[in-house]
Write an enzyme that holds these catalytic residues in place. Structure first.
Site, PDB file in Angstrom:
ATOM      1  N   TYR A   1     -28.283  29.658  45.226  1.00 56.86           N
ATOM      2  CA  TYR A   1     -27.803  29.067  46.088  1.00 56.86           C
ATOM      3  C   TYR A   1     -26.331  29.970  46.066  1.00 56.86           C
ATOM      4  CZ  TYR A   1     -30.613  25.094  46.941  1.00 56.86           C
ATOM      5  OH  TYR A   1     -31.647  24.191  47.233  1.00 56.86           O
TER       6      TYR A   1
ATOM      7  N   ASP B   1     -29.717  19.839  52.590  1.00 55.58           N
ATOM      8  CA  ASP B   1     -29.073  18.736  53.370  1.00 55.58           C
ATOM      9  C   ASP B   1     -28.731  19.234  54.584  1.00 55.58           C
ATOM     10  OD1 ASP B   1     -29.463  17.551  51.217  1.00 55.58           O
ATOM     11  OD2 ASP B   1     -27.650  18.355  50.374  1.00 55.58           O
TER      12      ASP B   1
END
Length: 262
Positions: free
Chosen positions: A126, A68
């Site tokens: 992540y 994002d």
């Protein structure tokens, strides 16, 4: 009579395409995310334009997933196909000459034709980083979430253990997530602290939109004392986004690693 052999050879010569896998590192602060969009510069578009300077034509670069706006990557795999026979080193040194300082190709390797960057990964990791101190840090502002209240690390670690396994993560997905199913597999969630920096490393088979950021926000709410650690188990058993934690801001999130079979 003129021989047709040279012409026939030229016409039936095999069509050769190389599949190149890049590992890309970037600071996503100034970009609208990985995927090319109309509302601002993207990582994908910037990399493709730099490659075009080397190849003489635009190629489509497919990554292992989308990050994002404002999210970073330590090692984002991405592949493209080309007829060019230039050496692999040119896809690193040459392309980097045409990239801004906040994006760099770390490596380039040739992979089999059927290699898929997206959908073919075995796992992804992540990292979400929190700067936990009363006073903000200018040096960490682009890569962490500043949380002023002292967080209960032990409670966060207890809550994180509930994420491991295959669950319905509907309470941890963005409102505009287009995934067909919200069931996902999480292999590990590790929380560590070094001074004011708290890192949350999440490894799994795949993720929903904003999933890691909502997981991190929920864990921070546990650390603040807003939720008990068992609240995470309740959200997984009876998914309800309204009962979940906040969505952590994007700058604290980085894609660390993507693992492929073999």
């Amino acid at each position: 009579m003129r021989s047709l052999t040279p012409r026939l050879r030229e016409k039936t010569a095999p069509f050769f395409m190389r599949t190149i896998k890049l590992i890309i590192q970037y600071d996503g602060t100034n970009y609208c995310g990985w995927q090319e969009q109309t509302n601002g510069p993207s990582i994908q578009e910037t990399v493709e334009l730099a490659l075009a300077k080397i190849l003489g034509q635009r190629v489509r670069v497919q990554s292992s997933g989308r990050t994002d706006a404002g999210v970073h990557a330590v090692a984002m795999p991405a592949v493209f196909r080309t007829e060019s026979t230039i050496p692999l080193k040119a896809f690193v040194d040459g392309v980097n000459c045409h990239l801004p300082d906040d994006i760099a190709i770390q490596s380039a390797v040739e992979v089999p034709t059927g290699f898929r960057a997206i959908g073919g990964a075995r796992s992804k990791t992540y990292r979400y980083t929190i700067y936990n101190a009363p006073v903000r840090s200018p040096l960490n502002r682009r890569t962490s979430w500043h949380v002023r209240e002292q967080l209960d690390l032990q409670a966060m670690q207890q809550a994180a253990a509930y994420f491991v396994g295959e669950h319905d993560f509907a309470a941890f997905r963005g409102a505009n997530c287009s995934a067909v199913t919200s069931r996902r597999r999480i292999d590990a969630v590790q929380i560590n602290q070094s001074g004011p920096l708290i890192t949350i490393d999440v490894t799994g088979g795949g993720f929903l939109k904003y999933m890691v950021r909502i997981m991190a926000g929920t864990l921070v709410d546990v650390g603040r004392g807003r939720f008990a650690p068992e609240h995470v188990a309740g959200l997984l058993a009876e998914p309800d986004r309204q009962r979940g934690g906040v969505t952590a801001p994007p700058q604290g999130l980085s894609l660390l690693q993507v693992i492929y079979p073999g």
